[in-house]
Design an enzyme around this catalytic site. Structure first.
Site, PDB file in Angstrom:
ATOM      1  N   VAL A 504      -9.937  -3.704  42.749  1.00 53.31           N
ATOM      2  CA  VAL A 504     -10.630  -4.188  41.556  1.00 53.31           C
ATOM      3  C   VAL A 504     -11.324  -5.524  41.805  1.00 53.31           C
ATOM      4  CG1 VAL A 504      -9.084  -2.946  40.020  1.00 53.31           C
ATOM      5  CG2 VAL A 504      -8.534  -5.282  40.654  1.00 53.31           C
ATOM      6  N   GLU A 505     -12.241  -5.881  40.892  1.00 54.05           N
ATOM      7  CA  GLU A 505     -13.029  -7.116  40.960  1.00 54.05           C
ATOM      8  C   GLU A 505     -13.721  -7.279  42.311  1.00 54.05           C
ATOM      9  OE1 GLU A 505     -11.028 -10.630  39.649  1.00 54.05           O
ATOM     10  OE2 GLU A 505     -10.482  -9.776  37.720  1.00 54.05           O
ATOM     11  N   GLY A 506     -14.315  -6.190  42.771  1.00 56.23           N
ATOM     12  CA  GLY A 506     -14.983  -6.176  44.068  1.00 56.23           C
ATOM     13  C   GLY A 506     -14.046  -5.616  45.117  1.00 56.23           C
TER      14      GLY A 506
END
Length: 878
Positions: A504-506
């Site tokens: 997640v988040e990149g």
């Protein structure tokens, strides 16, 4: 002989003097004057021949030329600027906005090749305020005591209702919301510490609470919302009357925000009985934390205005809006099952959802600025929530593993005594120390006003990757105890949850391959971004002047890094300047050395590969690893100082820095081995590794010291897991393990008595439980000592025990699987196969609208052409 000494003197004067000028970054004018004086002295007092002197003066003339500003701009800078403009890599708007997010902090110093340590060391040690400490010691502890991960994941599929009520009552979702809007107004450091404690006990709770305090509606509103929007939403978000989520990821787009097909079309529509100009939204999102229970949905979509109702543009790009989930057309409620970790995460979709324009965060003027908003917030948020979750989980892991390997015996000795187990324990401890340092130092910098975009990416990638390594090692040292799931397994859930933070988040592969060095090379390099902006400046004269200053600053910087890299490698950096004369002095010098080597390698990579470097992802990733290793090692040294320079922590500091800088060395070596321009690679190797690869990994002796620290009660062990939930209570395995560890120290003399008695034949049994009775009968130990041993033995057996279940207890998975299967194929009784998702249908509508617009323009153009032709005919007739 005297002639040889004189020649050597002049050689050292010119070569050594040149290196000294470059090493210390003396400006061009001063360097030219110093060189001229030395050359004049050589001409008068030296013994060089005419042609040798002529050559030296010609070279000096070349050095003088750049000092003549007008000549330099006309004859050197102007042609180089034209060449540079042809070499500029293409850059999308999303890349440009990501590039410009945040600011440059200590990462810029590391990229300079000559870090100014005062910039890092002058930052105050982060501390919790009295109010924050009270929250950490009070509500945070109380919440942990309420949570049982087995109950949450296996029995309830959610946190219990009383825990939800407690979270809302004590405003856990409002740590970042200022007090003026009813929130707690905590610092970033406090936010990180709270998440760490929760993560040490419950992944579900830390994920649930971490997301609203990171990238979500509250953060977006605080930075970009109108005052009216803030007043409307923030008080409700603070009291958790409003539950937020933020929807970015689409099935087709993933990490590529530019590929979003979720759309909003500006149009006329009915709102509260009135005809207004609004937005008709269609989206299909997934992986959205808190979506199943959200009351307000932050939404990222592409905004279109085909009828030019709000301006002259047809496409505005990515926009962010807040949508109440009870708006007609919004679908929420279904859940994903993220690796059986029961935090609320699920899909959301919307079909023909009509909302007013003022639902855009920041109002109509922020239309099309959604991506910029998101990357600017990620530049801070990525440094806190996920790294803190990884660090908190790792603190729990080393606290548990250190105790477990001491009380778990094999071949009549604690398994911690085995070198293989000790090696794994050391990795767990070392990686935990690095994560603690990175989170603490970086969150403290954020509280001082920094917005460290590149360090945030470094923390996101490396903390979650180290968390994965910690989870693997913790599983290994626990063996079967960690495999058998059940209420007694305190390792398995953390192991299962590890990949969630990775993705997640990149996603981590993307972050390492493209973001860390790709963003760092542009943002942190002292001259590259200045050159880029100058080359793109529409004012040609100003652009030339700025490019000239940046270009020659860049040339001097490159020459300096050549000198610094060579000299520091040759001398093992023993003469480089460092801020402290302490046992950690050499570690600062090692970072100085690799800073210069990294800056040199990065410069030549950008110079020789240009825009192609973006496509050489493995080279970019290796340079990013070097950069990251230096940053993390710096935070380790700063953290050691912040904690009062405790001597007992020195083994952890040494292991951490040695492991990181050894990794930096090996990644630089790998970079040079794979660099496509072989002559340049050979040239760089001569300056980076003139003595070969001389840096060594941590020694086996260091491993023994660290094992001793983490398997015995003591201040170093407690400090390493300071934020973990270690309270002694029946439902907390960390507290129970610590209790057993302390008892093992107290029982050690009695166990030695039993062992001696066994050798002497006074007791015969091999089983400790029976040995205690025999020893008591033989009066080897007293009745009181036997009682203490039995209590200790029972506590250990309880901790070593695993769960088993009746066959019918496994039945519910079948029903659950069928329900999930039905859900995948049907929504509200309609099969997904019957129609395209809302976003795809909307994309088709937009495409059709565009075709109509183009068709109208063509018709108008033909009509205009027909009028012109008629006029011409009439003119000819006249």
């Amino acid at each position: 002989m005297s002639g040889l000494i004189v020649s050597l003197f002049w050689f050292l004067l010119f070569v050594g003097g040149g290196i000294a000028l470059a090493y210390n970054r003396i400006d061009l004018r001063t360097s030219t004057v110093a060189t001229g004086i030395a050359l004049l002295a050589y001409t008068i007092f030296g013994s060089g021949g005419f042609f040798w002197l002529l050559l030296l003066w010609l070279l000096f003339a070349v050095m003088v030329a750049p000092n003549l500003a007008q000549f330099r701009r006309e004859k050197i800078t102007t042609p180089l600027l034209e060449i540079y403009r042809t070499m500029l890599p293409s850059m999308s708007d999303t890349e440009r906005e990501a590039l410009e997010a945040g600011n440059v902090w200590w990462d810029g110093e590391l990229f300079s090749g000559a870090p100014n340590w005062d910039r890092l060391m002058s930052f105050p040690a982060p501390q919790l305020s009295e109010e924050e400490q009270a929250f950490f010691d009070g509500p945070c502890e109380e919440l942990c005591a309420m949570l049982d991960e087995w109950e949450i994941s296996h029995e309830l599929g959610d946190m219990p209702q009383h825990a939800w009520q407690f979270i809302k009552k004590h405003k856990f979702f409002a740590m970042i919301i200022p007090k003026q809007y009813g929130g707690l107004g905590f610092s970033s450091h406090a936010n990180a510490m709270v998440i760490m404690k929760l993560a040490s006990h419950s992944t579900a709770a830390s994920s649930t609470i971490g997301v609203p305090n990171s990238l979500g509606p509250a953060e977006l509103l605080l930075h970009y919302g109108t005052e009216e929007q803030k007043q409307h939403y923030l008080p409700g978000l603070a009291t958790a009357d409003e539950i937020p989520c933020f929807a970015l990821t689409s099935p087709q787009a993933g990490s590529d925000a530019a590929a979003l097909i979720d759309s909003g079309v500006v149009c006329k529509g009915k709102w509260n009985g009135k005809q207004i100009t609004g937005i008709r939204l269609n989206w299909d999102k997934r992986y959205i934390t808190l979506a199943p229970v959200a009351t307000v949905l932050g939404l990222a979509f592409k905004l279109y205005d085909p009828d030019h109702l709000i301006g002259d543009r047809e496409e505005y790009g990515i926009t962010a809006a807040l949508i109440p989930t009870d708006t007609p057309g919004v679908t929420v409620g279904r859940r994903h099952d993220p690796l059986n970790i029961a935090f609320l995460n699920g899909p959301t979709s919307g079909e023909d959802v009509f909302v007013p324009l003022d639902y855009i965060i920041g109002g109509q003027e922020m239309a099309g600025k959604g991506w910029k908003m998101l990357v600017e917030l990620l530049s801070v948020g990525r440094a806190i929530t996920l790294p803190s979750i990884s660090a908190g989980g790792s603190q729990a892991a080393i606290y548990a593993a250190g105790a477990y390997t001491q009380i778990r015996r094999q071949f009549n000795m604690p398994i911690a005594k085995f070198d293989g187990i000790g090696e794994a324990l050391t990795r767990i401890a070392g990686h935990t120390y690095i994560m603690n340092a990175a989170v603490s130092v970086t969150s403290g910098a954020i509280d001082q006003g920094e917005k460290p975009a590149v360090p945030a990416a470094i923390l996101k990638y490396h903390c979650t990757e180290m968390g994965r390594k910690v989870a693997n090692d913790t599983m290994d040292v626990h063996g079967g105890k960690a495999i058998m799931m059940g209420p007694k397994n305190y390792v398995g859930r953390g192991y299962m949850a590890t990949p969630i933070a990775i993705t997640v988040e990149g996603a981590n592969i993307l972050t390492r391959s493209l973001i860390i060095f790709g963003q760092g090379a542009m943002r942190c390099h002292p001259f590259v971004l200045r050159e880029l902006h100058a080359a793109q400046d529409e004012n040609r004269e100003r652009g030339l002047n700025e490019f000239d200053a940046a270009l020659f600053g860049h040339i001097g910087y490159a020459i300096s890094n050549l000198a610094r890299s060579f000299f520091l490698a040759l001398t093992h950096a023993k003469f480089s300047t460092v801020p402290l004369n302490t046992p950690t002095r050499r570690y600062y010098q090692n970072i100085n050395r690799y800073s210069a080597a990294f800056a040199l390698a990065a410069d030549f990579a950008m110079l020789t590969l240009g825009g192609k470097l973006k496509q050489k992802e493995l080279l970019s990733a290796r340079l990013g690893d070097v950069f990251s290793s230096m940053y993390l090692a710096s935070t380790v040294l700063k953290h050691f100082e912040n904690q009062g320079r405790r001597a007992t922590d020195l083994p952890l500091v040494e292991w951490s820095v040695r492991m990181l800088m050894y990794h930096a060395q090996e990644q630089l070596h790998s970079f040079l081995r794979n660099f496509p321009n072989r002559p340049v690679a050979f040239f760089l190797r001569c300056f980076i590794f003139p003595r070969g690869r001389t840096y060594s990994a941590p020694s086996d002796e260091l491993v023994k010291k660290i094992v001793d620290l983490v398997t015995r009660p003591g201040e170093a062990r407690e400090r390493l897991s300071r934020q973990a939930y270690t309270t002694l209570e029946p439902g907390n395995p960390l507290g129970l393990l610590q209790e057993a560890l302390e008892l093992s120290e107290q029982m050690a003399p009695l166990e030695r008595k039993l062992k001696q008695s066994r050798q002497e034949g006074l007791i015969r049994s091999d089983y400790l439980g029976h040995q205690i009775g025999e020893a008591e009968t033989a009066e080897v130990i007293t009745k009181s000592e036997a009682k203490d041993l039995r209590i200790y033995h029972q506590k250990v057996m309880n901790l070593l025990a695993v769960d088993d279940f009746a066959p019918d207890e496994f039945g519910r998975s079948g029903a659950r699987g069928k329900a999930a299967s039905r859900g995948a194929n049907a929504v509200d009784g309609k099969t997904r196969a019957a129609a395209k998702p809302p976003a795809q249908k909307a994309a088709a509508k937009i495409k059709g609208a565009k075709k109509k617009t183009v068709s109208k323009k063509k018709t108008a153009k033909r009509a205009s052409g027909a009028k012109t032709t008629a006029k011409k005919k009439a003119s000819r007739q006249r």
